[in-house]
Design a protein around this motif. Structure first.
Motif, short mmCIF file in Angstrom:
data_model
loop_
_atom_site.label_atom_id
_atom_site.label_comp_id
_atom_site.label_asym_id
_atom_site.label_seq_id
_atom_site.Cartn_x
_atom_site.Cartn_y
_atom_site.Cartn_z
N MET A 1 12.25 2.89 -7.42
CA MET A 1 11.44 3.48 -6.36
C MET A 1 12.11 4.76 -5.87
SD MET A 1 9.00 3.74 -4.27
CE MET A 1 8.17 2.23 -4.76
N ASP A 2 11.40 5.89 -5.96
CA ASP A 2 11.93 7.18 -5.55
C ASP A 2 11.53 7.45 -4.10
OD1 ASP A 2 12.71 9.77 -5.20
OD2 ASP A 2 11.98 10.47 -7.15
N GLU A 3 12.41 7.04 -3.16
CA GLU A 3 12.10 7.22 -1.74
C GLU A 3 12.00 8.69 -1.38
OE1 GLU A 3 14.39 5.14 1.09
OE2 GLU A 3 14.27 3.21 0.06
N ALA A 4 12.80 9.54 -2.00
CA ALA A 4 12.75 10.97 -1.71
C ALA A 4 11.38 11.54 -2.07
CB ALA A 4 13.85 11.70 -2.46
N LEU A 5 10.82 11.09 -3.20
CA LEU A 5 9.49 11.55 -3.60
C LEU A 5 8.44 11.11 -2.58
CD1 LEU A 5 7.52 12.82 -5.61
CD2 LEU A 5 7.47 10.63 -6.83
N LEU A 6 8.51 9.86 -2.14
CA LEU A 6 7.55 9.36 -1.15
C LEU A 6 7.61 10.18 0.13
CD1 LEU A 6 7.86 5.48 -1.50
CD2 LEU A 6 5.98 6.92 -2.25
N ARG A 7 8.81 10.49 0.59
CA ARG A 7 8.95 11.26 1.82
C ARG A 7 8.40 12.67 1.65
NH1 ARG A 7 14.95 9.65 4.19
NH2 ARG A 7 14.57 7.42 4.38
N ALA A 30 -3.02 5.27 7.83
CA ALA A 30 -3.45 4.93 6.47
C ALA A 30 -2.39 5.28 5.44
CB ALA A 30 -4.76 5.65 6.14
N VAL A 31 -1.74 6.42 5.63
CA VAL A 31 -0.69 6.82 4.69
C VAL A 31 0.51 5.89 4.79
CG1 VAL A 31 0.96 8.65 4.11
CG2 VAL A 31 -1.43 9.23 4.59
N GLN A 32 0.86 5.47 6.00
CA GLN A 32 1.96 4.51 6.13
C GLN A 32 1.64 3.20 5.42
OE1 GLN A 32 5.03 5.00 7.40
NE2 GLN A 32 4.50 7.14 7.79
N ASP A 33 0.39 2.75 5.53
CA ASP A 33 -0.03 1.54 4.80
C ASP A 33 0.07 1.75 3.29
OD1 ASP A 33 -0.52 0.20 7.15
OD2 ASP A 33 -2.69 0.61 7.16
N ALA A 34 -0.31 2.95 2.84
CA ALA A 34 -0.24 3.26 1.41
C ALA A 34 1.21 3.29 0.93
CB ALA A 34 -0.92 4.60 1.13
N GLU A 37 2.33 -0.16 0.34
CA GLU A 37 1.76 -0.63 -0.93
C GLU A 37 2.51 -0.04 -2.11
OE1 GLU A 37 -1.03 -2.93 -3.07
OE2 GLU A 37 -0.55 -2.86 -0.92
N ALA A 38 2.93 1.23 -2.00
CA ALA A 38 3.67 1.88 -3.08
C ALA A 38 5.01 1.19 -3.30
CB ALA A 38 3.89 3.35 -2.76
N VAL A 39 5.69 0.85 -2.22
CA VAL A 39 6.98 0.16 -2.33
C VAL A 39 6.81 -1.16 -3.07
CG1 VAL A 39 8.79 -0.99 -1.01
CG2 VAL A 39 7.99 1.27 -0.31
N ARG A 40 5.67 -1.82 -2.86
CA ARG A 40 5.40 -3.11 -3.51
C ARG A 40 5.00 -2.94 -4.97
NH1 ARG A 40 1.52 -6.00 -5.28
NH2 ARG A 40 -0.04 -4.44 -4.70
N ALA A 41 4.16 -1.93 -5.27
CA ALA A 41 3.53 -1.84 -6.58
C ALA A 41 4.26 -0.94 -7.58
CB ALA A 41 2.08 -1.35 -6.42
N TRP A 42 4.90 0.12 -7.12
CA TRP A 42 5.43 1.12 -8.05
C TRP A 42 6.58 0.62 -8.93
CZ3 TRP A 42 5.52 6.74 -5.71
CH2 TRP A 42 4.21 7.11 -5.41
#
Length: 381
Positions: A1-7, A30-34, A37-42
């Protein structure tokens, strides 16, 4: 999981949702919810287009929230259908998001929290831990901030100076919890510099880089503060210093001096000195003169008094200090230092002890207490 990319993607995705018709608060939620979801799915199924994935999921989260809210069912929102699959909008609204989060109607604390959440992509828990407050308190602060800017149009012009002050507030918090706020402030300022060609944005980035370069030498192994003159300069980050000087030189070449450029020039002169005794204090005084002219800041005048004391002798520094309000933070500590430089050990010891009692942090109090103890030990011999 690339946290830097998400930020990095967070402000862009919020901007896209706002431009599609979502209000800021709903888009941010909505973006925080997404992101959750990204942390779970990616990790198990990383998307080929992370930005497109976040936009799609965040938009669906927004639609679900609108449809679930009976009070919004008759609201004229352009959310009747999912967007046609394909590339997401290329326009970058990051700059407008900075302006919105640093809106003049917000308190500095609220503006900092909202910027870290919406532009920085940090969770409420991370921000709360960084500022040493309960998560519920920080959640309320962020919610109030979002309500405050709810009616602000996304395309209204913003104030760059306000944004820079918010980012500087973040930087000065340093590090606590699991978020390095100094590093986060540098990242966000780099992002802002990429979005806007402004000499004071470059000045602030240079100032942050030059200060951050000295970070490894600021404390000893036991956690004690190490004054600038006593720091091991071999521990300074030369790469960050070189970058900061280069960014500053480009900004100064535009001949539109601002306060952050002046502060960065002072930091660059400190960084340029191989040893404390080789510091060009005469030039530093000249830059403080410029900073005082630009801002009239009492803090700048206080720091100038220290520089005058180094350039022209302690008596001159004390004369400059005498024109200032003794209630200024750090005034007593500066007076103690200059009196010691002038040879008045008795007064210096008393003032160091007095300054310790009103210190803003435990580390500073410990440092000033040790200075007083050192001088008292000399007097007792």
């Amino acid at each position: 999981m690339d946290e830097a990319l998400l930020r990095t993607l967070t402000p862009t995705v919020i901007g896209i949702l706002v431009r599609r018709g979502a209000d800021f608060a709903a888009a941010e939620d909505a973006v925080q919810d997404a992101l959750v979801e990204a942390v779970r799915a990616w990790p198990g199924d990383p998307p080929r287009d992370p930005k497109g994935w976040l936009v799609t999921v965040a938009w669906r989260k927004f639609l679900d929230a609108v449809r679930a809210d009976a009070s919004r069912r008759h609201r004229e929102v352009r959310v009747d259908a999912e967007p046609v699959p394909g590339p997401v909008e290329g326009e970058d609204d990051t700059l407008q998001l900075y302006f919105l989060c640093a809106h003049p109607s917000l308190t500095p604390a609220s503006a900092v929290a909202l910027t870290l959440r919406a532009v920085g992509g940090l969770t409420t828990r991370q921000i709360a831990e960084a500022y040493l407050v309960p998560e519920a308190t920080m959640a309320q602060r962020i919610s109030r901030a979002k309500r405050t800017v709810a009616e602000v149009r996304f395309d209204q012009p913003g104030d760059v100076a306000t944004v820079l002050r918010v980012l500087y507030l973040v930087f000065n918090e340093g590090y606590s919890g699991d978020v390095d706020l100094a590093g986060e402030a540098i990242r966000l300022t780099r992002q802002l510099a990429a979005a806007i060609d402004h000499e004071e944005v470059a000045g602030l980035l240079a100032l942050m880089l030059l200060h951050h370069a000295r970070r490894p030498a600021r404390t000893g192994p036991d956690g004690r503060l190490v004054p600038l003159a006593e720091q091991d300069r071999s521990r300074w980050n030369t790469r960050l210093i070189a970058e900061g000087v280069e960014v500053l030189q480009r900004a100064l070449a535009r001949d539109r001096l601002g306060e952050f450029q002046a502060q960065a020039a002072i930091a660059a002169l400190h960084a340029d000195a191989p040893a404390a005794e080789e510091t060009d204090w005469v030039q530093i005084v000249e830059w403080y003169d410029e900073l005082v002219r630009l801002t009239g800041s009492p803090v700048a005048r206080l720091n100038r008094a220290v520089a005058v004391g180094e350039a022209d002798g302690a008596r001159s520094g004390l004369a400059a200090l005498a024109t200032l309000d003794p209630a200024l933070p750090r005034y007593t500590a500066v007076a103690a230092y200059l009196h010691e430089r002038d040879g008045d050990v008795v007064t210096a010891a008393r003032l160091y002890a007095e300054a310790a009692r009103s210190a803003a942090s435990l580390a500073e109090r410990d440092h000033l207490t040790r200075q007083a103890a050192r001088l008292n030990a000399r007097l007792s011999r």
